[in-house]
Design an enzyme around this catalytic site. Structure first.
Site, mmCIF file in Angstrom:
data_model
loop_
_atom_site.group_PDB
_atom_site.id
_atom_site.type_symbol
_atom_site.label_atom_id
_atom_site.label_comp_id
_atom_site.label_asym_id
_atom_site.label_seq_id
_atom_site.Cartn_x
_atom_site.Cartn_y
_atom_site.Cartn_z
ATOM 1 N N CYS A 76 39.726 40.332 46.813
ATOM 2 C CA CYS A 76 40.025 40.557 45.399
ATOM 3 C C CYS A 76 39.375 39.434 44.609
ATOM 4 C CB CYS A 76 41.533 40.581 45.169
ATOM 5 S SG CYS A 76 41.996 40.582 43.427
ATOM 6 N N CYS A 226 39.617 43.388 37.391
ATOM 7 C CA CYS A 226 39.264 43.448 38.811
ATOM 8 C C CYS A 226 37.914 42.777 38.982
ATOM 9 C CB CYS A 226 39.218 44.892 39.298
ATOM 10 S SG CYS A 226 38.685 45.072 41.010
#
Length: 283
Positions: A76, A226
């Site tokens: 991530c 993101c």
């Protein structure tokens, strides 16, 4: 058992950070179970995921992340910036540029300091984009899935599939605000052509150096930002001839600067990370 935790956020993408270098937590409760409990915004701490600091035999430190549904993504980008800031400020690593072991491979963040030696931003070497469909994975007969047409809820949708260690389906639209993200995002996330499911980004190109995106994250739903998604978006935009190799990506939680270095073929992502609070919770 009581756990010490730190709440961090990167552009509104928030995480519960835990130090389990001694392995005491995982011996008490499985990480997926812990993620479901801690990520609950009504019955836990609340977050888009939990991030675990672990020891590594191949890098300076190890990184694990679990989604609110208990699934384990490979990496991530926003979480990595939070992770990098935390391990640097806590003295777990002392170098400004260090290596992190993840399921997506070795990631190299660099801490950018202000004149007063405060962490100002984090630049993360995200590595090379993966474009081969079988490695994304995406079921496709072409060498690259660029502007590939798929059927979603009875409509034809053009996607570009990219992996940044985790899969992404990038869709260019006229206005991201008008997209029914929950319905379309969920349908594409679980589409049969993505055997490992996928993250989904809807993107509007403002000019050749600016993009606006909304993201539906695999296992988490819509989030404010993101980092791997922003990186995948720049790659997809460049492959479609829409942007240069460097662009500012506007997300709901803030902006990320993304650069695709053509010499090394690596993506570099620069953005902030913020300490929210620390606490203890009984599990």
């Amino acid at each position: 058992m009581e756990l010490n935790f730190t709440k961090m956020e990167g552009l509104g993408n928030d995480f519960v950070m835990l130090d389990d270098r001694n392995g005491a937590i995982v011996q008490t409760v499985p990480y997926p179970v812990l993620a479901k409990k801690l990520c609950s915004r009504r019955f836990g701490v609340g977050g888009d995921g939990i991030i675990i600091i672990i020891d590594s035999e191949t890098a300076d430190v190890g990184f694990k992340i679990f989604n609110p549904d208990g699934s384990e993504p490979e990496m991530c980008g926003n979480g990595m910036r939070c992770f990098a800031k935390l391990v640097f400020e806590q003295g777990i690593v002392t170098k400004q540029r260090f290596t992190v072991e993840t399921l997506a491979g070795t990631i190299i963040p660099e801490i950018l300091l202000s004149d007063t030696r405060q962490v100002e931003a984090i630049c993360v070497d995200m590595g090379e984009p993966i474009l081969e469909p079988d490695r994304i994975p995406f079921k496709c007969n072409r060498q690259r899935a660029v502007n590939e047409q798929i059927q979603v809820k009875g409509e034809t949708v053009s996607i570009t599939a990219v992996s940044m260690g985790n899969p992404h389906a990038v869709i260019f639209v006229d206005d991201v605000k008008k997209i029914d993200l929950e319905n379309l995002g969920r349908a594409i996330e679980t589409h049969e052509l993505f055997p490992a499911k996928t993250n989904v980004e809807f993107v509007t190109v403002l000019n050749d150096q600016e993009l606006v995106m909304r993201v539906w994250e695999r296992g988490a739903g819509e989030t404010l930002a993101c980092g791997t998604g922003a990186s995948a978006v720049l790659v997809a935009a460049s492959l479609n001839g829409l942007t240069r190799e460097t662009a500012l990506v506007h997300l709901a939680g803030g902006d990320l600067s993304i650069h695709w270095d053509q010499q090394s073929n690596h993506l570099f992502k620069t953005g902030p990370a913020t300490h929210v609070f620390t606490g203890r919770i009984k599990i």
